[in-house]
Write a protein that holds these residues in place. Structure first.
Motif, PDB file in Angstrom:
ATOM      1  N   LEU A 246       0.826  -1.210   0.000  1.00  0.00           N
ATOM      2  CA  LEU A 246       0.000   0.000   0.000  1.00  0.00           C
ATOM      3  C   LEU A 246       0.858   1.256   0.000  1.00  0.00           C
ATOM      4  CD1 LEU A 246      -2.836  -1.164   2.387  1.00  0.00           C
ATOM      5  CD2 LEU A 246      -3.088  -0.541  -0.029  1.00  0.00           C
ATOM      6  N   ALA A 247       1.994   1.215   0.683  1.00  0.00           N
ATOM      7  CA  ALA A 247       2.905   2.365   0.659  1.00  0.00           C
ATOM      8  C   ALA A 247       3.428   2.587  -0.756  1.00  0.00           C
ATOM      9  CB  ALA A 247       4.058   2.149   1.637  1.00  0.00           C
ATOM     10  N   GLU A 248       3.739   1.522  -1.476  1.00  0.00           N
ATOM     11  CA  GLU A 248       4.189   1.649  -2.870  1.00  0.00           C
ATOM     12  C   GLU A 248       3.051   2.165  -3.753  1.00  0.00           C
ATOM     13  OE1 GLU A 248       6.719   1.381  -6.274  1.00  0.00           O
ATOM     14  OE2 GLU A 248       7.089   1.577  -4.123  1.00  0.00           O
ATOM     15  N   ALA A 249       1.837   1.637  -3.547  1.00  0.00           N
ATOM     16  CA  ALA A 249       0.685   2.110  -4.318  1.00  0.00           C
ATOM     17  C   ALA A 249       0.460   3.595  -4.071  1.00  0.00           C
ATOM     18  CB  ALA A 249      -0.564   1.310  -3.944  1.00  0.00           C
ATOM     19  N   GLU A 250       0.629   4.043  -2.833  1.00  0.00           N
ATOM     20  CA  GLU A 250       0.478   5.461  -2.503  1.00  0.00           C
ATOM     21  C   GLU A 250       1.559   6.294  -3.184  1.00  0.00           C
ATOM     22  OE1 GLU A 250       0.757   8.448   1.326  1.00  0.00           O
ATOM     23  OE2 GLU A 250       0.009   6.418   1.666  1.00  0.00           O
ATOM     24  N   SER A 251       2.773   5.798  -3.195  1.00  0.00           N
ATOM     25  CA  SER A 251       3.866   6.514  -3.848  1.00  0.00           C
ATOM     26  C   SER A 251       3.576   6.718  -5.341  1.00  0.00           C
ATOM     27  CB  SER A 251       5.171   5.738  -3.658  1.00  0.00           C
ATOM     28  OG  SER A 251       6.228   6.369  -4.330  1.00  0.00           O
ATOM     29  N   ILE A 252       3.082   5.681  -5.989  1.00  0.00           N
ATOM     30  CA  ILE A 252       2.737   5.781  -7.411  1.00  0.00           C
ATOM     31  C   ILE A 252       1.582   6.759  -7.598  1.00  0.00           C
ATOM     32  CG2 ILE A 252       1.874   4.506  -9.425  1.00  0.00           C
ATOM     33  CD1 ILE A 252       3.370   2.019  -8.195  1.00  0.00           C
ATOM     34  N   ALA A 253       0.590   6.710  -6.695  1.00  0.00           N
ATOM     35  CA  ALA A 253      -0.547   7.646  -6.775  1.00  0.00           C
ATOM     36  C   ALA A 253      -0.059   9.088  -6.658  1.00  0.00           C
ATOM     37  CB  ALA A 253      -1.568   7.328  -5.688  1.00  0.00           C
ATOM     38  N   ARG A 254       0.872   9.336  -5.758  1.00  0.00           N
ATOM     39  CA  ARG A 254       1.421  10.688  -5.607  1.00  0.00           C
ATOM     40  C   ARG A 254       2.153  11.108  -6.880  1.00  0.00           C
ATOM     41  NH1 ARG A 254       1.161  12.748  -0.485  1.00  0.00           N
ATOM     42  NH2 ARG A 254       0.665  11.281   1.178  1.00  0.00           N
ATOM     43  N   GLU A 255       2.916  10.193  -7.491  1.00  0.00           N
ATOM     44  CA  GLU A 255       3.599  10.494  -8.754  1.00  0.00           C
ATOM     45  C   GLU A 255       2.601  10.890  -9.833  1.00  0.00           C
ATOM     46  OE1 GLU A 255       5.877   7.066  -9.918  1.00  0.00           O
ATOM     47  OE2 GLU A 255       7.097   7.131  -8.095  1.00  0.00           O
ATOM     48  N   ARG A 256       1.402  10.314  -9.787  1.00  0.00           N
ATOM     49  CA  ARG A 256       0.360  10.602 -10.761  1.00  0.00           C
ATOM     50  C   ARG A 256      -0.408  11.876 -10.422  1.00  0.00           C
ATOM     51  NH1 ARG A 256      -2.531   5.980 -13.492  1.00  0.00           N
ATOM     52  NH2 ARG A 256      -0.904   4.473 -13.971  1.00  0.00           N
ATOM     53  N   GLY A 257      -0.090  12.492  -9.301  1.00  0.00           N
ATOM     54  CA  GLY A 257      -0.777  13.712  -8.896  1.00  0.00           C
ATOM     55  C   GLY A 257      -2.120  13.474  -8.239  1.00  0.00           C
ATOM     56  N   ALA A 258      -2.346  12.268  -7.728  1.00  0.00           N
ATOM     57  CA  ALA A 258      -3.643  11.940  -7.131  1.00  0.00           C
ATOM     58  C   ALA A 258      -3.866  12.713  -5.840  1.00  0.00           C
ATOM     59  CB  ALA A 258      -3.738  10.438  -6.861  1.00  0.00           C
ATOM     60  N   VAL A 259      -5.110  13.072  -5.619  1.00  0.00           N
ATOM     61  CA  VAL A 259      -5.512  13.812  -4.432  1.00  0.00           C
ATOM     62  C   VAL A 259      -5.810  12.868  -3.267  1.00  0.00           C
ATOM     63  CG1 VAL A 259      -7.964  13.917  -5.070  1.00  0.00           C
ATOM     64  CG2 VAL A 259      -6.989  15.692  -3.629  1.00  0.00           C
ATOM     65  N   LYS A 260      -6.198  11.625  -3.564  1.00  0.00           N
ATOM     66  CA  LYS A 260      -6.510  10.688  -2.491  1.00  0.00           C
ATOM     67  C   LYS A 260      -6.518   9.259  -3.001  1.00  0.00           C
ATOM     68  CE  LYS A 260     -11.579  11.042  -2.904  1.00  0.00           C
ATOM     69  NZ  LYS A 260     -12.818  11.330  -2.154  1.00  0.00           N
ATOM     70  N   LEU A 261      -6.441   8.331  -2.041  1.00  0.00           N
ATOM     71  CA  LEU A 261      -6.647   6.910  -2.282  1.00  0.00           C
ATOM     72  C   LEU A 261      -8.005   6.548  -1.697  1.00  0.00           C
ATOM     73  CD1 LEU A 261      -3.251   5.347  -1.103  1.00  0.00           C
ATOM     74  CD2 LEU A 261      -4.015   5.635  -3.460  1.00  0.00           C
ATOM     75  N   THR A 262      -8.705   5.656  -2.353  1.00  0.00           N
ATOM     76  CA  THR A 262      -9.953   5.119  -1.826  1.00  0.00           C
ATOM     77  C   THR A 262      -9.853   3.601  -1.831  1.00  0.00           C
ATOM     78  OG1 THR A 262     -11.048   5.008  -3.990  1.00  0.00           O
ATOM     79  CG2 THR A 262     -11.301   7.063  -2.735  1.00  0.00           C
TER      80      THR A 262
END
Length: 162
Positions: A108-124
């Protein structure tokens, strides 16, 4: 003896990663938390190619040495209020033999890191109310029930099969 657990982004074009993804998602589907039934032949045969065809999808794999032990599948959506991407964590699967070792947290930490790279505002994500170990993990990682105005209550996840 178990090897070191490594976590990283899945490469849909890598046959080893593709096989691992199908095996892990099938193991999750067979688990009570995944519904208790094997993936269909269609899903097993088309899963990786279908994800690869969607630029908004990405996956994270965990390996214990050479053994695939964990999978997270993510699908990017869009937050209209923030006018930025959001990422839905669609599957979190760890083989029963490897649960309780922090593997899901690493993925999940890796998934969050990738989401941040994509400019995501949040994870759901969605979780079954009876899956208390997963709830504890998600809460520890900062996930919480979704609400805008407390007077309106928290959001509920609904579905309608087509």
């Amino acid at each position: 003896m178990a090897g070191a657990v490594t976590v990283g982004r899945a490469n849909y074009a890598d046959p080893r990663h593709a096989a691992a993804m199908v095996m892990l998602l099938d193991a999750y589907a067979r688990d009570p938390a995944g519904g208790g039934e094997a993936l269909s032949a269609f899903a097993r045969e088309n899963l990786v190619a279908s994800l690869a065809a969607r630029p908004q999808a990405y996956s994270v794999l965990a390996f214990d040495g050479d053994q695939a032990v964990g999978l997270v599948n993510c699908i990017e959506g869009f937050s209209t209020f923030a006018c930025r991407p959001l990422v839905n964590v669609h599957d979190v699967a760890v083989l029963a033999s490897h649960r309780g070792r922090g593997i899901a947290e690493q993925m999940l930490a890796e998934a969050e890191s990738i989401a941040r790279e994509r400019g995501a505002v949040k994870l759901t994500l969605e979780v079954l109310s009876g899956n208390q170990p997963a709830m504890r993990l998600y809460e520890r990682m900062g996930f919480a029930g979704y609400q805008l105005d407390p007077a309106m209550g928290t959001a509920r996840f609904l579905q309608k099969w087509l």
